[in-house]
Design a protein around this motif. Structure first.
Motif, PDB file in Angstrom:
ATOM      1  N   SER A   3       6.619 -40.748  38.984  1.00 52.99           N
ATOM      2  CA  SER A   3       7.382 -39.810  39.800  1.00 52.99           C
ATOM      3  C   SER A   3       7.766 -38.625  38.932  1.00 52.99           C
ATOM      4  N   GLY A   4       8.193 -37.544  39.588  1.00 61.27           N
ATOM      5  CA  GLY A   4       8.706 -36.400  38.852  1.00 61.27           C
ATOM      6  C   GLY A   4       7.783 -35.209  38.777  1.00 61.27           C
ATOM      7  N   GLY A   5       6.572 -35.327  39.293  1.00 60.49           N
ATOM      8  CA  GLY A   5       5.676 -34.180  39.279  1.00 60.49           C
ATOM      9  C   GLY A   5       6.135 -33.109  40.252  1.00 60.49           C
ATOM     10  N   GLY A   6       5.463 -31.954  40.188  1.00 60.96           N
ATOM     11  CA  GLY A   6       5.808 -30.876  41.100  1.00 60.96           C
ATOM     12  C   GLY A   6       5.250 -29.552  40.640  1.00 60.96           C
ATOM     13  N   LEU A   7       5.762 -28.491  41.244  1.00 63.43           N
ATOM     14  CA  LEU A   7       5.340 -27.121  40.942  1.00 63.43           C
ATOM     15  C   LEU A   7       6.430 -26.449  40.115  1.00 63.43           C
ATOM     16  N   ARG A  40      10.289 -33.506  34.051  1.00 61.93           N
ATOM     17  CA  ARG A  40      10.395 -34.823  33.447  1.00 61.93           C
ATOM     18  C   ARG A  40       9.694 -35.835  34.339  1.00 61.93           C
ATOM     19  N   LEU A  41       8.665 -36.457  33.807  1.00 60.56           N
ATOM     20  CA  LEU A  41       7.956 -37.493  34.532  1.00 60.56           C
ATOM     21  C   LEU A  41       8.543 -38.854  34.184  1.00 60.56           C
ATOM     22  N   SER A  42       8.547 -39.726  35.177  1.00 58.96           N
ATOM     23  CA  SER A  42       8.982 -41.104  34.970  1.00 58.96           C
ATOM     24  C   SER A  42       7.901 -42.046  35.463  1.00 58.96           C
ATOM     25  N   THR A  64      10.715 -48.596  31.965  1.00 56.84           N
ATOM     26  CA  THR A  64      10.446 -47.223  32.402  1.00 56.84           C
ATOM     27  C   THR A  64       9.957 -46.374  31.242  1.00 56.84           C
ATOM     28  N   LEU A  65       8.943 -45.578  31.523  1.00 60.52           N
ATOM     29  CA  LEU A  65       8.347 -44.634  30.581  1.00 60.52           C
ATOM     30  C   LEU A  65       8.672 -43.229  31.050  1.00 60.52           C
ATOM     31  N   TYR A  66       8.895 -42.319  30.103  1.00 61.04           N
ATOM     32  CA  TYR A  66       9.220 -40.932  30.437  1.00 61.04           C
ATOM     33  C   TYR A  66       8.298 -39.972  29.686  1.00 61.04           C
ATOM     34  N   TYR A  74      -1.176 -39.361  34.624  1.00 64.08           N
ATOM     35  CA  TYR A  74      -1.257 -40.791  34.855  1.00 64.08           C
ATOM     36  C   TYR A  74      -0.453 -41.555  33.811  1.00 64.08           C
ATOM     37  N   CYS A  75       0.291 -42.523  34.270  1.00 63.96           N
ATOM     38  CA  CYS A  75       0.979 -43.475  33.411  1.00 63.96           C
ATOM     39  C   CYS A  75       0.041 -44.655  33.192  1.00 63.96           C
ATOM     40  N   THR A  76       0.025 -45.169  31.977  1.00 63.53           N
ATOM     41  CA  THR A  76      -0.847 -46.291  31.692  1.00 63.53           C
ATOM     42  C   THR A  76      -0.207 -47.204  30.662  1.00 63.53           C
ATOM     43  N   ALA A  77      -0.657 -48.450  30.643  1.00 60.93           N
ATOM     44  CA  ALA A  77      -0.089 -49.439  29.725  1.00 60.93           C
ATOM     45  C   ALA A  77      -1.197 -50.371  29.231  1.00 60.93           C
ATOM     46  N   ARG A  78      -0.973 -50.887  28.027  1.00 63.54           N
ATOM     47  CA  ARG A  78      -1.956 -51.812  27.473  1.00 63.54           C
ATOM     48  C   ARG A  78      -1.290 -53.053  26.927  1.00 63.54           C
ATOM     49  N   VAL A  79      -2.063 -54.105  26.849  1.00 60.49           N
ATOM     50  CA  VAL A  79      -1.582 -55.351  26.279  1.00 60.49           C
ATOM     51  C   VAL A  79      -1.494 -55.233  24.762  1.00 60.49           C
ATOM     52  N   GLY A  80      -2.395 -54.468  24.173  1.00 58.67           N
ATOM     53  CA  GLY A  80      -2.386 -54.268  22.734  1.00 58.67           C
ATOM     54  C   GLY A  80      -1.114 -53.610  22.240  1.00 58.67           C
TER      55      GLY A  80
END
Length: 124
Positions: A7-11, A19-21, A78-80, A95-101
């Motif tokens: 969330s948090g995108g825009g023009l 600020r993206l969350s 939460t990631l920012y 894009y938000c992304t996550a890894r097991v590593g």
């Protein structure tokens, strides 16, 4: 499984801030390093920044160093991404992304879970 919702995108005008969350749910115990990627029309998905779960080590692509700050709140899952001094060339789907590593990584192939993306548009 893990679900990621951005969330948090825009023009925003050039020079402005956003600020993206990204909130994670599901099997969040599997998440270690998290990152932001972006993809502009007609271009490949590009690494922006990542942050490890332990110690909060960070890595940035050169083009955003000094302007963007990645952070995370582990108890809130939460990631920012704080983006300042935005430029028209920052326009993309983020894009938000996550890894097991547990180590830092900058290739999309290193990440296991992806959000749907949020549009950021910077006008000149």
């Amino acid at each position: 499984q893990v679900q990621l919702v951005e969330s948090g995108g825009g023009l925003v005008q050039a020079g402005g801030s956003l600020r993206l969350s990204c909130t994670a749910s599901g099997r969040t115990i599997d998440i270690n390093t998290m990152a932001w990627f972006r993809q502009a029309p007609g271009k490949e998905r590009e690494f922006v920044a990542c942050i490890t779960r332990i110690y909060g080590r960070t890595q940035y692509v050169n083009s955003v160093k000094g302007r963007f700050t990645i952070s995370r709140d582990n108890p809130k899952n939460t990631l920012y991404l704080q983006m300042n001094s935005l430029r028209p060339e920052d326009t993309a789907v983020y894009y938000c992304t996550a890894r097991v590593g547990t180590t830092m990584a900058s290739s999309p192939n290193d990440y296991n879970y992806w959000g749907q993306g949020t549009q950021v548009t910077v006008s000149s």
